[in-house]
Scaffold this motif. Structure first.
Motif, PDB file in Angstrom:
ATOM      1  N   ASP A 189      12.201 -57.225   5.716  1.00  0.00           N
ATOM      2  CA  ASP A 189      13.474 -57.281   6.434  1.00  0.00           C
ATOM      3  C   ASP A 189      13.587 -58.445   7.408  1.00  0.00           C
ATOM      4  OD1 ASP A 189      14.462 -55.128   5.106  1.00  0.00           O
ATOM      5  OD2 ASP A 189      14.255 -53.697   6.741  1.00  0.00           O
ATOM      6  N   HIS A 216      17.169 -57.228   2.480  1.00  0.00           N
ATOM      7  CA  HIS A 216      18.221 -58.238   2.599  1.00  0.00           C
ATOM      8  C   HIS A 216      17.968 -59.316   1.547  1.00  0.00           C
ATOM      9  CE1 HIS A 216      21.044 -61.104   4.120  1.00  0.00           C
ATOM     10  NE2 HIS A 216      21.387 -60.300   5.115  1.00  0.00           N
ATOM     11  N   GLY A 249      22.805 -48.289   5.603  1.00  0.00           N
ATOM     12  CA  GLY A 249      22.869 -49.126   6.798  1.00  0.00           C
ATOM     13  C   GLY A 249      22.775 -48.318   8.077  1.00  0.00           C
ATOM     14  N   ASN A 295      21.694 -56.203  11.329  1.00  0.00           N
ATOM     15  CA  ASN A 295      22.796 -56.679  10.493  1.00  0.00           C
ATOM     16  C   ASN A 295      23.890 -57.313  11.340  1.00  0.00           C
ATOM     17  OD1 ASN A 295      22.292 -53.809   8.460  1.00  0.00           O
ATOM     18  ND2 ASN A 295      21.864 -55.895   7.842  1.00  0.00           N
ATOM     19  N   ASN A 330      28.744 -55.670   6.340  1.00  0.00           N
ATOM     20  CA  ASN A 330      27.586 -56.276   6.988  1.00  0.00           C
ATOM     21  C   ASN A 330      27.003 -57.379   6.090  1.00  0.00           C
ATOM     22  OD1 ASN A 330      25.877 -54.967   5.091  1.00  0.00           O
ATOM     23  ND2 ASN A 330      25.666 -53.188   6.424  1.00  0.00           N
ATOM     24  N   ASP A 331      26.181 -58.225   6.663  1.00  0.00           N
ATOM     25  CA  ASP A 331      25.663 -59.370   5.911  1.00  0.00           C
ATOM     26  C   ASP A 331      24.747 -58.935   4.769  1.00  0.00           C
ATOM     27  OD1 ASP A 331      23.776 -58.515   7.842  1.00  0.00           O
ATOM     28  OD2 ASP A 331      22.774 -60.438   7.839  1.00  0.00           O
ATOM     29  N   PHE A 332      24.133 -57.743   4.869  1.00  0.00           N
ATOM     30  CA  PHE A 332      23.310 -57.212   3.783  1.00  0.00           C
ATOM     31  C   PHE A 332      24.164 -56.996   2.541  1.00  0.00           C
ATOM     32  CE2 PHE A 332      22.061 -53.250   1.597  1.00  0.00           C
ATOM     33  CZ  PHE A 332      20.797 -53.594   1.148  1.00  0.00           C
TER      34      PHE A 332
END
Length: 512
Positions: free
Chosen positions: A110, A172, A358, A381, A450-452
């Motif tokens: 992560d 990620h 998340g 995130n 979220n960026d994930f």
């Protein structure tokens, strides 16, 4: 007199034979922990590192020369105690426990490879993973070993690491970019053969592969599927699914000790040093919540020392809720809805999406501490905005709702009617905006996730097909904390934004 002499010699020979036979049986014990997720301190149903340490020492005392301690991944990330220092406190704990080896889990990636390498350098034990290579070089990661050979009472034991291929989308995507996660069974077999050439008599697969066990003792999941294809492996240590598993698949002992240090797994082996074969296997998992042991004082002091600088920060009250904000990754939860609402309002988006995984835990009614927020939202995130068409949004809903592989999609800004009994592609029956207007396939809407998810995590690759995508670099956790401060107190129990169609009636989905 001669007859008595012969009888004496015969008895002596039988005694020596019995002693020799007994000497051939070597007892070995493999202790296992998995999915610890930084649960250093004792709280709620997490016994803490000091209780876990006592259980380990009690087991070691029963077989001091023949015990191994192995960790099956997802050890470092998940609590405010560990996350603020990127897993360093957990490595310190594992060093004190004298862990012999740790397999990489998906959440070990992560914080990126550079942080993972730093933790590996601090560890007094090797990080193992035999099924991950760099795509460019086709070589294993330089700071990770595919396997090691340990020796106990003259017996050579190979421990082979493997991680689930789900890591590609459950970590990620940016953190695992350029890595090839290979099929575990083939790589375990490959390294097992190599280990046997180097004298290993016992083969242990230390894996971050999921398993499940029903009431009849039948074991299923990725670890069980892999076990069916293994050759000459004696033990599989499982993880990832946070389940209690202790049994056998194709004669291979499979054990998983739930999660968060709640259990200590154990595999017992009797090894015949003459025939070089395992004569007896047993698998078990001790529940440290139902059967607690006293905390080990040295570990208790270590955890206290680690917590001291951040204790006041963890206990700081950051919000208040009139009702419990529950969450489970496979349901449409009150907390998931509330967080999605906070995301949407923070950037004035039309729609917000949040993957079910998340969020990790719910929040209580009454005062909410910063430590509880970190436990609920352990990932760093950030918010990502993108313009998506109505058609693309429908694809996200089809992919994310009622998906047991990834967890239930949480959303804001939409009112959705669905039929979960239909196959994917036909589940979504009606979609309207919060205003009541019908979602138009050809129209574009501002979406925040979220960026994930934006990087394709949990299979949400549709977000990459949007336009004007940008990372705001605003942490989701900061948005939640800001919204908690604004809403004093939080007055939310969930609403009817998602309804299931059952025949002619509509109903809310099953609650957490």
């Amino acid at each position: 007199m001669r007859q008595w002499g012969r009888i004496f010699l015969l008895c002596l020979a039988l005694c020596w034979s019995a002693v020799a036979a007994q000497a051939q049986q070597i007892q070995l014990d493999v202790l296992t922990i998995n999915d610890f997720h930084g649960a250093l301190a004792a709280e709620d149903k997490r016994p803490g590192a000091a209780v876990l340490m006592t259980a380990i020492e009690q087991e070691r005392a029963g077989n001091p020369q023949g015990t191994l301690l192995l960790a099956a991944g997802d050890m470092l990330q998940g609590s405010v105690d560990s996350n603020l220092l990127y897993g360093r406190p957990v490595v310190e704990m594992m060093n004190a426990m004298q862990v012999d080896a740790m397999a990489l889990g998906n959440h070990e990636f992560d914080w990126g490879l550079h942080v993972l390498q730093e933790r590996a350098q601090e560890a007094h034990f090797p990080f193992l993973c035999g099924n991950v290579v760099d795509k460019q070089t086709a070589m294993p990661l330089g700071f990770v070993k595919p396997y090691i050979i340990l020796e106990r009472q003259g017996v050579k034991i190979a421990v082979i690491g493997a991680v689930t291929q789900e890591t590609l989308y459950k970590s990620h995507p940016n953190a695992v970019y350029g890595l090839d996660f290979q099929e575990p069974a083939a790589r375990i077999n490959f390294w097992a053969e190599d280990a046997r050439k180097h004298g290993a008599s016992i083969i242990i697969a230390l894996t971050h592969l999921a398993s499940y066990m029903d009431k009849d003792g039948k074991i299923t999941g990725e670890a069980a599927d892999v076990a069916e294809r293994l050759n000459g492996v004696n033990v599989i240590i499982s993880a990832h699914s946070h389940e209690r598993v202790a049994g056998f698949v194709k004669g291979i002992a499979v054990v998983q000790a739930e999660a968060y240090g709640r259990e200590l797994g154990k595999v017992h082996l009797n090894f015949d040093s003459k025939t070089k074969t395992v004569q007896m296997l047993s698998a078990s998992a001790t529940d440290l919540v139902a059967h607690p042991v006293p905390p080990e004082p040295r570990m208790q002091e270590l955890v206290r020392r680690q917590e001291e600088p951040i204790m006041a920060l963890k206990e700081q009250t950051v919000g208040n809720s009139l009702y419990p904000l529950e969450h489970s990754r496979n349901v449409f939860s009150p907390l998931g809805q509330w967080v999605a609402d906070a995301m949407r309002s923070s950037v004035q988006a039309d729609i917000a999406f949040l993957n079910g995984g998340g969020v990790r835990l719910g929040l209580p009614a009454g005062k909410i501490s910063l430590g509880q927020v970190y436990a609920a939202l352990p990932f760093d995130n950030t918010l990502y905005t993108v313009q998506l068409s109505g058609k693309q949004i429908r694809k996200i809903l089809e992919h994310g709702l009622f998906n047991q592989n990834f967890g239930m999609l949480q959303f804001s800004g939409l009112k959705v009617v669905c039929d979960p009994d239909m196959p994917e592609g036909a589940r979504i029956k009606e979609v309207r905006l919060a205003s009541g207007d019908e979602l138009a396939d050809g129209k574009h809407y501002l979406v925040v996730a979220n960026d994930f998810m934006a990087a394709g995590g949990d299979g949400y690759t549709m977000l990459r097909d949007g336009v004007e995508g940008r990372d705001t670099y605003i942490f989701l956790r900061d948005i939640v904390l800001r919204e908690m401060k604004r809403q004093q107190p939080i007055d939310f129990t969930g609403d009817e934004r998602l309804l299931e169609r059952k025949g002619d009636s509509l109903r809310l989905p099953d609650a957490a």
